[in-house]
Design a protein around this motif. Structure first.
Motif, PDB file in Angstrom:
ATOM      1  N   ARG A   8      30.342  28.574  48.974  1.00 15.72           N
ATOM      2  CA  ARG A   8      30.007  29.712  48.096  1.00 15.72           C
ATOM      3  C   ARG A   8      30.587  29.557  46.715  1.00 15.72           C
ATOM      4  NH1 ARG A   8      30.788  35.295  51.387  1.00 15.72           N
ATOM      5  NH2 ARG A   8      30.843  36.067  49.266  1.00 15.72           N
ATOM      6  N   GLY A   9      31.696  28.816  46.619  1.00 13.85           N
ATOM      7  CA  GLY A   9      32.350  28.674  45.315  1.00 13.85           C
ATOM      8  C   GLY A   9      33.790  28.250  45.497  1.00 13.85           C
ATOM      9  N   ASN A  10      34.434  27.868  44.384  1.00 12.12           N
ATOM     10  CA  ASN A  10      35.785  27.321  44.503  1.00 12.12           C
ATOM     11  C   ASN A  10      36.787  28.065  43.625  1.00 12.12           C
ATOM     12  OD1 ASN A  10      35.004  26.542  42.010  1.00 12.12           O
ATOM     13  ND2 ASN A  10      35.830  24.465  42.150  1.00 12.12           N
ATOM     14  N   HIS A  11      36.508  29.362  43.376  1.00  6.89           N
ATOM     15  CA  HIS A  11      37.354  30.093  42.419  1.00  6.89           C
ATOM     16  C   HIS A  11      38.104  31.242  43.099  1.00  6.89           C
ATOM     17  CE1 HIS A  11      37.627  32.925  38.737  1.00  6.89           C
ATOM     18  NE2 HIS A  11      38.582  32.019  38.653  1.00  6.89           N
ATOM     19  N   LEU A  12      39.403  31.290  42.812  1.00  2.00           N
ATOM     20  CA  LEU A  12      40.273  32.370  43.304  1.00  2.00           C
ATOM     21  C   LEU A  12      40.774  33.163  42.104  1.00  2.00           C
ATOM     22  CD1 LEU A  12      42.311  33.658  45.446  1.00  2.00           C
ATOM     23  CD2 LEU A  12      43.863  31.800  44.829  1.00  2.00           C
ATOM     24  N   VAL A  13      40.744  34.484  42.236  1.00  2.00           N
ATOM     25  CA  VAL A  13      41.348  35.336  41.202  1.00  2.00           C
ATOM     26  C   VAL A  13      42.555  36.009  41.813  1.00  2.00           C
ATOM     27  CG1 VAL A  13      41.034  37.373  39.726  1.00  2.00           C
ATOM     28  CG2 VAL A  13      39.133  35.767  40.055  1.00  2.00           C
ATOM     29  N   THR A  14      43.689  35.918  41.125  1.00  2.00           N
ATOM     30  CA  THR A  14      44.866  36.650  41.588  1.00  2.00           C
ATOM     31  C   THR A  14      45.609  37.170  40.358  1.00  2.00           C
ATOM     32  OG1 THR A  14      46.769  36.569  43.072  1.00  2.00           O
ATOM     33  CG2 THR A  14      46.303  34.557  41.848  1.00  2.00           C
ATOM     34  N   THR A  15      46.857  37.601  40.532  1.00  2.00           N
ATOM     35  CA  THR A  15      47.568  38.146  39.373  1.00  2.00           C
ATOM     36  C   THR A  15      48.850  37.372  39.130  1.00  2.00           C
ATOM     37  OG1 THR A  15      49.118  39.743  40.351  1.00  2.00           O
ATOM     38  CG2 THR A  15      46.793  40.402  40.222  1.00  2.00           C
ATOM     39  N   ASP A  48      39.860  26.325  41.523  1.00  2.00           N
ATOM     40  CA  ASP A  48      40.205  26.950  40.238  1.00  2.00           C
ATOM     41  C   ASP A  48      40.837  28.302  40.508  1.00  2.00           C
ATOM     42  OD1 ASP A  48      39.114  24.895  38.773  1.00  2.00           O
ATOM     43  OD2 ASP A  48      37.105  25.802  38.799  1.00  2.00           O
ATOM     44  N   VAL A  49      41.881  28.615  39.761  1.00  2.00           N
ATOM     45  CA  VAL A  49      42.544  29.908  39.949  1.00  2.00           C
ATOM     46  C   VAL A  49      42.691  30.596  38.601  1.00  2.00           C
ATOM     47  CG1 VAL A  49      44.570  31.114  40.862  1.00  2.00           C
ATOM     48  CG2 VAL A  49      43.879  28.932  41.894  1.00  2.00           C
ATOM     49  N   THR A  50      42.366  31.886  38.560  1.00  2.00           N
ATOM     50  CA  THR A  50      42.635  32.699  37.371  1.00  2.00           C
ATOM     51  C   THR A  50      43.746  33.675  37.720  1.00  2.00           C
ATOM     52  OG1 THR A  50      40.324  32.557  36.703  1.00  2.00           O
ATOM     53  CG2 THR A  50      41.619  34.337  35.710  1.00  2.00           C
ATOM     54  N   TYR A  51      44.776  33.723  36.870  1.00  2.00           N
ATOM     55  CA  TYR A  51      45.927  34.609  37.095  1.00  2.00           C
ATOM     56  C   TYR A  51      45.860  35.752  36.087  1.00  2.00           C
ATOM     57  CZ  TYR A  51      47.692  30.474  39.618  1.00  2.00           C
ATOM     58  OH  TYR A  51      47.843  29.407  40.469  1.00  2.00           O
ATOM     59  N   VAL A  52      45.489  36.938  36.550  1.00  2.00           N
ATOM     60  CA  VAL A  52      45.329  38.091  35.660  1.00  2.00           C
ATOM     61  C   VAL A  52      46.708  38.681  35.342  1.00  2.00           C
ATOM     62  CG1 VAL A  52      44.372  40.434  35.542  1.00  2.00           C
ATOM     63  CG2 VAL A  52      43.013  38.576  36.546  1.00  2.00           C
ATOM     64  N   ALA A  70      37.461  38.694  35.179  1.00  2.73           N
ATOM     65  CA  ALA A  70      37.894  37.361  35.638  1.00  2.73           C
ATOM     66  C   ALA A  70      36.920  36.757  36.649  1.00  2.73           C
ATOM     67  CB  ALA A  70      39.283  37.460  36.248  1.00  2.73           C
ATOM     68  N   LEU A  71      36.023  37.579  37.200  1.00  6.35           N
ATOM     69  CA  LEU A  71      35.110  37.091  38.247  1.00  6.35           C
ATOM     70  C   LEU A  71      34.054  36.160  37.654  1.00  6.35           C
ATOM     71  CD1 LEU A  71      34.608  40.546  40.043  1.00  6.35           C
ATOM     72  CD2 LEU A  71      35.955  38.615  40.909  1.00  6.35           C
ATOM     73  N   THR A  72      33.762  35.100  38.374  1.00  5.06           N
ATOM     74  CA  THR A  72      32.705  34.177  37.948  1.00  5.06           C
ATOM     75  C   THR A  72      31.749  34.001  39.138  1.00  5.06           C
ATOM     76  OG1 THR A  72      33.610  32.086  38.800  1.00  5.06           O
ATOM     77  CG2 THR A  72      34.484  32.857  36.674  1.00  5.06           C
ATOM     78  N   PRO A  73      30.619  33.364  38.921  1.00  2.88           N
ATOM     79  CA  PRO A  73      29.704  33.136  40.055  1.00  2.88           C
ATOM     80  C   PRO A  73      30.361  32.300  41.152  1.00  2.88           C
ATOM     81  CG  PRO A  73      28.583  32.736  37.973  1.00  2.88           C
ATOM     82  CD  PRO A  73      30.028  32.927  37.646  1.00  2.88           C
ATOM     83  N   GLN A  74      31.444  31.594  40.813  1.00  2.00           N
ATOM     84  CA  GLN A  74      32.130  30.729  41.778  1.00  2.00           C
ATOM     85  C   GLN A  74      33.229  31.460  42.568  1.00  2.00           C
ATOM     86  OE1 GLN A  74      31.335  27.477  42.373  1.00  2.00           O
ATOM     87  NE2 GLN A  74      29.613  28.007  41.039  1.00  2.00           N
ATOM     88  N   THR A  75      33.507  32.739  42.210  1.00  2.97           N
ATOM     89  CA  THR A  75      34.649  33.431  42.832  1.00  2.97           C
ATOM     90  C   THR A  75      34.347  33.787  44.286  1.00  2.97           C
ATOM     91  OG1 THR A  75      35.087  34.423  40.673  1.00  2.97           O
ATOM     92  CG2 THR A  75      36.296  35.340  42.563  1.00  2.97           C
ATOM     93  N   THR A  76      35.210  33.324  45.187  1.00  5.35           N
ATOM     94  CA  THR A  76      35.035  33.693  46.599  1.00  5.35           C
ATOM     95  C   THR A  76      36.071  34.715  47.026  1.00  5.35           C
ATOM     96  OG1 THR A  76      36.293  31.717  47.152  1.00  5.35           O
ATOM     97  CG2 THR A  76      33.937  31.603  47.490  1.00  5.35           C
TER      98      THR A  76
END
Ligand code: PLP
Length: 380
Positions: free
Chosen positions: A92-99, A119-123, A139-145
């Motif tokens: 589904r995708g390879n992106h994690l969003v956290t803080t 890939d990780v985005t740290y908010v 921070a959400l992208t089409p790759q965010t699972t």
């Protein structure tokens, strides 16, 4: 712990309550020692204990028994959630969003996932430690699972708007995990109300034993297990279960549910009294974290001009156990990543103390600690 000591570090851990200890004792004796996976009578006795404990956890969280996996604690539950989802849903995708203010159990797991190519985005939070749902949405992208945002922070106690974050995450088609290790025991933690897909809890923060925890995973969501071996925990966590600790955990949950609201009200009063007492005695003191969206037991204050490590040593000598941040970073001189993420200045970060109350904390202790701290801070 000496009866004369004052323990104000309940965010780090809590003492085992007698009810939990009593529930564990049969499984530490040579009469009740079966392996829950064994088909014979001894095994089935242990299996029944696990089933009952699972039902208790499920009821407490508003979940089904089949959605609960027992783990060795909050750290393992967080690891299992993050690694488990990202590996199972690679397609589904390879992106994690956290803080930026998560516990190390999430932050370092996110770092590990980066080494695997995710890939990780740290908010970043605002200066009170709040994460706005809008920032998560951006921070959400089409790759965010997966998105992982803690229910409340262990250092500053700020409680996050998880429901609103869940709505944003689900509108995007991603999963939401929350680390509820600090809230379970102090606030209602209900997976339907919060709208989360995965949730972590730990026994030793709610007067249960160390080394037990649980991960809720909503029915129908696949996770890749961290542990490989036997088929325990519905193939989600191989390894013979820690029956004694799980029995103690479940008992701690049962009694916690009966007293939680009352205890939270009592701790809020004492917490506010401590904050007011410190403000009155030390005019330069600054509260870190949110004024109202705050765990009932958390006081995090900076005493600019003082050094937290020196204060902690002096407090310890005076019989008070406190902390400068999360227990896992205590002992190292690294400034708190949480206070840094909140954008606080160096002086404030260096002089920050965390005092966390518990069910045994008394008004006399609060007054005594305020007096001791005022003496130390005003000494310079
Ligand atoms: N998450 C949070 C927010 C915590 O405060 C802690 C413990 O400090 C953990 C996870 C780790 O839990 P455990 O000690 O059960 O591994």
């Amino acid at each position: 712990m000496s009866a004369l000591r004052i323990y104000l570090d309940h965010a780090a851990t809590t003492p085992l309550r007698p009810e939990a200890r009593a529930a564990m004792e049969p499984f530490l004796a040579p009469t009740s020692f079966g392996n829950p996976s064994s088909l014979h009578w001894d095994g089935q006795q242990a299996r029944r204990v696990l089933d009952s404990a699972r039902d208790t956890l499920a009821q407490a969280l508003g979940a089904e028994g089949s959605e609960i996996t027992f783990t060795s604690g909050g750290t393992e539950a967080d690891n299992a959630a993050l690694v488990g989802i990202l590996l199972a849903h690679r397609g589904r995708g390879n992106h994690l969003v956290t803080t930026q203010m998560e516990h190390e159990a999430v932050l370092h797991t996110a770092g590990f996932l980066e080494t695997l190519g995710f890939d990780v985005t740290y908010v970043a939070p605002d200066s009170s430690g709040l994460i706005a749902p809008e920032q998560i949405r951006e921070a959400l992208t089409p790759q965010t699972t997966l998105v992982s945002v803690m229910h409340a922070n262990n250092e500053v106690g700020t409680i996050q708007p998880i429901r609103a974050i869940a709505d944003a995450v689900h509108a995007h088609g991603a999963f939401l995990h929350t680390d509820a290790v600090q809230t379970f025991g102090q606030c209602p933690v209900h997976v339907q109300d919060l709208g989360v897909d995965l949730l972590s809890v730990s026994a030793h923060k709610i007067y249960g034993p160390k080394g037990a925890g649980a991960l809720f995973v909503r029915a129908g969501i696949a996770i890749e297990p961290l542990m490989h071996g036997g088929g325990q925990e519905r193939d989600r966590r191989a390894g013979t279960e820690n029956v004694a600790a799980i029995a103690g955990f479940a008992e701690a949950v049962r009694v916690m549910l009966q007293e939680r609201d009352c205890l939270a009200a009592q701790m809020t009063l004492l917490r506010d009294e401590l904050i007011a007492g410190l403000r009155q005695r030390i005019p330069t003191v600054q509260l870190n974290g949110h004024e109202t969206l705050r765990l009932p037991n958390n006081v995090n204050m900076s005493l600019p001009g003082s050094d937290a490590e020196t204060l902690l040593l002096a407090l310890d000598m005076a019989g008070v156990s406190a902390s400068s941040g999360s227990a896992c970073t205590a002992g190292s001189i690294e400034p708190s990543h949480v206070l840094r993420a909140m954008g606080l200045d160096k002086r404030r970060i260096q002089s920050a103390l965390r005092l966390t109350l518990g069910r045994g904390t008394t008004q006399a202790e609060i007054e005594r600690v305020a007096e001791i701290l005022a003496g130390l801070a005003n000494r310079g």
